[in-house]
Design a protein around this motif. Structure first.
Motif, PDB file in Angstrom:
ATOM      1  N   UNK A   1       0.812  -1.220   0.000  1.00  0.00           N
ATOM      2  CA  UNK A   1       0.000   0.000   0.000  1.00  0.00           C
ATOM      3  C   UNK A   1       0.841   1.264   0.000  1.00  0.00           C
ATOM      4  N   UNK A   2       1.496   1.571  -1.103  1.00  0.00           N
ATOM      5  CA  UNK A   2       2.320   2.783  -1.106  1.00  0.00           C
ATOM      6  C   UNK A   2       1.507   4.058  -0.901  1.00  0.00           C
ATOM      7  N   UNK A   3       0.370   4.189  -1.572  1.00  0.00           N
ATOM      8  CA  UNK A   3      -0.435   5.388  -1.390  1.00  0.00           C
ATOM      9  C   UNK A   3      -1.124   5.383  -0.034  1.00  0.00           C
ATOM     10  N   UNK A   4      -1.575   4.209   0.409  1.00  0.00           N
ATOM     11  CA  UNK A   4      -2.185   4.129   1.729  1.00  0.00           C
ATOM     12  C   UNK A   4      -1.223   4.532   2.829  1.00  0.00           C
ATOM     13  N   UNK A   5       0.024   4.099   2.721  1.00  0.00           N
ATOM     14  CA  UNK A   5       1.032   4.463   3.717  1.00  0.00           C
ATOM     15  C   UNK A   5       1.349   5.952   3.661  1.00  0.00           C
ATOM     16  N   UNK A   6       1.429   6.482   2.450  1.00  0.00           N
ATOM     17  CA  UNK A   6       1.706   7.913   2.307  1.00  0.00           C
ATOM     18  C   UNK A   6       0.563   8.740   2.898  1.00  0.00           C
ATOM     19  N   UNK A   7      -0.663   8.343   2.610  1.00  0.00           N
ATOM     20  CA  UNK A   7      -1.811   9.071   3.133  1.00  0.00           C
ATOM     21  C   UNK A   7      -1.862   9.018   4.656  1.00  0.00           C
ATOM     22  N   UNK A   8      -1.540   7.863   5.220  1.00  0.00           N
ATOM     23  CA  UNK A   8      -1.535   7.720   6.675  1.00  0.00           C
ATOM     24  C   UNK A   8      -0.529   8.673   7.312  1.00  0.00           C
ATOM     25  N   UNK A   9       0.663   8.745   6.743  1.00  0.00           N
ATOM     26  CA  UNK A   9       1.685   9.626   7.308  1.00  0.00           C
ATOM     27  C   UNK A   9       1.360  11.094   7.084  1.00  0.00           C
ATOM     28  N   UNK A  10       0.742  11.405   5.952  1.00  0.00           N
ATOM     29  CA  UNK A  10       0.351  12.782   5.709  1.00  0.00           C
ATOM     30  C   UNK A  10      -0.712  13.254   6.702  1.00  0.00           C
ATOM     31  N   UNK A  11      -1.627  12.346   7.076  1.00  0.00           N
ATOM     32  CA  UNK A  11      -2.680  12.727   8.025  1.00  0.00           C
ATOM     33  C   UNK A  11      -2.103  13.150   9.370  1.00  0.00           C
ATOM     34  N   UNK A  12      -0.951  12.592   9.721  1.00  0.00           N
ATOM     35  CA  UNK A  12      -0.328  12.949  10.993  1.00  0.00           C
ATOM     36  C   UNK A  12      -0.013  14.445  11.047  1.00  0.00           C
ATOM     37  N   UNK A  13       0.287  15.017   9.888  1.00  0.00           N
ATOM     38  CA  UNK A  13       0.578  16.458   9.843  1.00  0.00           C
ATOM     39  C   UNK A  13      -0.656  17.300  10.139  1.00  0.00           C
ATOM     40  N   UNK A  14      -1.823  16.675  10.004  1.00  0.00           N
ATOM     41  CA  UNK A  14      -3.081  17.381  10.242  1.00  0.00           C
ATOM     42  C   UNK A  14      -3.741  16.914  11.544  1.00  0.00           C
ATOM     43  N   UNK A  15      -2.935  16.392  12.460  1.00  0.00           N
ATOM     44  CA  UNK A  15      -3.461  15.948  13.735  1.00  0.00           C
ATOM     45  C   UNK A  15      -4.158  14.613  13.687  1.00  0.00           C
ATOM     46  N   UNK A  16      -3.885  13.814  12.671  1.00  0.00           N
ATOM     47  CA  UNK A  16      -4.466  12.479  12.594  1.00  0.00           C
ATOM     48  C   UNK A  16      -5.642  12.350  11.660  1.00  0.00           C
ATOM     49  N   UNK A  17      -6.207  13.481  11.242  1.00  0.00           N
ATOM     50  CA  UNK A  17      -7.315  13.437  10.278  1.00  0.00           C
ATOM     51  C   UNK A  17      -7.392  14.760   9.550  1.00  0.00           C
ATOM     52  N   UNK A  18      -7.962  14.706   8.353  1.00  0.00           N
ATOM     53  CA  UNK A  18      -8.133  15.916   7.556  1.00  0.00           C
ATOM     54  C   UNK A  18      -9.429  16.618   7.924  1.00  0.00           C
ATOM     55  N   UNK A  19      -9.464  17.914   7.729  1.00  0.00           N
ATOM     56  CA  UNK A  19     -10.689  18.678   7.973  1.00  0.00           C
ATOM     57  C   UNK A  19     -11.800  18.203   7.033  1.00  0.00           C
TER      58      UNK A  19
END
Length: 339
Positions: free
Chosen positions: A33-51
């Motif tokens: 899951x390359x995109x799934x892993x990237x999305x998971x790590x990106x969400x951390x920058x937004x406090x764990x979830x996107x607005x």
């Protein structure tokens, strides 16, 4: 047990290493899951979830295929696959699962992303080249949306398959497990055209249908020029003792009804020359006491065995009726078409 009921392989998320180390290994598949892993790590920058998060938690329903950082995740996710490249029991690889390839991705990139984000810049450049630098959202047509969705999707395909073919040139690429939802790829000929360029077999999670639509199956094959594999589908029996409140499959009254659904659905698949198989989701029922799993996999009768590995014979007797006769059935349906 699997072989006695005519099953001959394992789907995504199976215990691959356990199967490889048995005396009689099953054919298996691997999912990364390359995109799934990237999305998971990106969400951390937004406090764990996107607005504003959509399907599978993606920000504005957009896989971030244009981000340069995504390429690092492709390399990292696919590098471990090198150890499988000589294994004759490996059917092939999936990358990611049910990504939101929506047909309005062009609008979403331009409406919601900041003007310095890679996704916005790529979408703006694409629209400028197609319609002129003065083009606005009001100028976007249905054809523009389809063609951009193909460009968007092909960006992902190019990045993933270039690395996969380098790491393992010996096995098939089985795609990214398309999903049955409005606004998505299963009715989008442009997406299937791209899929046919990169996938050896197109993987499709097929829900919310009592039986396959033969016109749709034909369209998938014609658009892509490639065969397809149904990689998720199931029903849940209300006689199982489980709540069956979650998951995409429908509820039916009994295990026998699950079996009748299996027979009806697979007979429909066997009529299509583009269909090369199916993966029932799942092997084992959900375990309500296992809170480590995704919430959609905690309370339902999805398996061919229960959580203690006892077979659901009402279902399995019907699966055997089809599985043991698959090649005879294919010949029968082919003969019917010729006549």
């Amino acid at each position: 047990m699997l072989r006695s009921y005519g099953f001959n392989g394992a789907g995504a998320w199976s215990a691959v290493e356990d199967m490889r180390n048995t005396e009689s290994p099953l054919v298996y598949t691997i999912i990364v899951s390359p995109m799934g892993n990237y999305n998971r790590d990106q969400r951390k920058k937004y406090g764990g979830s996107y607005l504003v998060a959509g399907w599978q938690g993606y920000r504005f329903d957009l896989p971030m295929v244009f981000d340069k950082e995504f390429e690092h995740y492709v390399e990292k996710s696919l590098a471990p696959l090198a150890k499988y490249k000589e294994d004759p029991y490996l059917l092939g690889y999936f990358t990611d699962n049910e990504l939101p390839w929506y047909t309005d991705a062009l609008d979403c990139h331009l409406l919601y992303l900041a003007k310095d984000e890679p996704g916005y810049l790529a979408a703006r450049k694409w629209l400028d080249e197609r319609k002129g630098e003065n083009a606005t959202l009001a100028d976007i047509t249905a054809d523009d949306r389809l063609e951009f969705s193909a460009f968007f999707f092909e960006t992902y395909m190019q990045k993933v398959t270039s690395v996969l073919r380098r790491i393992d040139p010996n096995h098939m690429y089985l795609g990214c497990r398309f999903n049955q939802e409005p606004r998505q790829e299963l009715t989008n000929p442009a997406i299937f055209r791209v899929a046919g360029k990169y996938m050896d077999i197109i993987s499709i999670n097929h829900y919310r249908k009592w039986e396959p639509d033969q016109q749709q199956l034909e369209a998938w094959g014609q658009w892509s020029g490639k065969p397809f594999l149904i990689t998720e589908w199931y029903t849940k029996g209300e006689d199982s003792g489980l709540p069956n409140a979650t998951g995409a499959g429908w509820n039916v009254e009994t295990q026998n009804d699950r079996g009748l659904f299996y027979e009806n659905f697979t007979l429909g698949l066997l009529q299509s020359p583009y269909s090369v198989g199916w993966h029932w989701f799942r092997y084992q029922d959900n375990d309500p006491e296992d809170l480590s799993t995704d919430p959609s996999n905690r309370d339902s009768n999805k398996g061919v065995v229960d959580r203690d590995y006892r077979p659901w014979t009402g279902l399995l007797n019907h699966t055997r009726n089809v599985n043991d006769q698959v090649y005879h059935l294919i010949r029968f349906f082919d003969t019917q078409k010729k006549n």
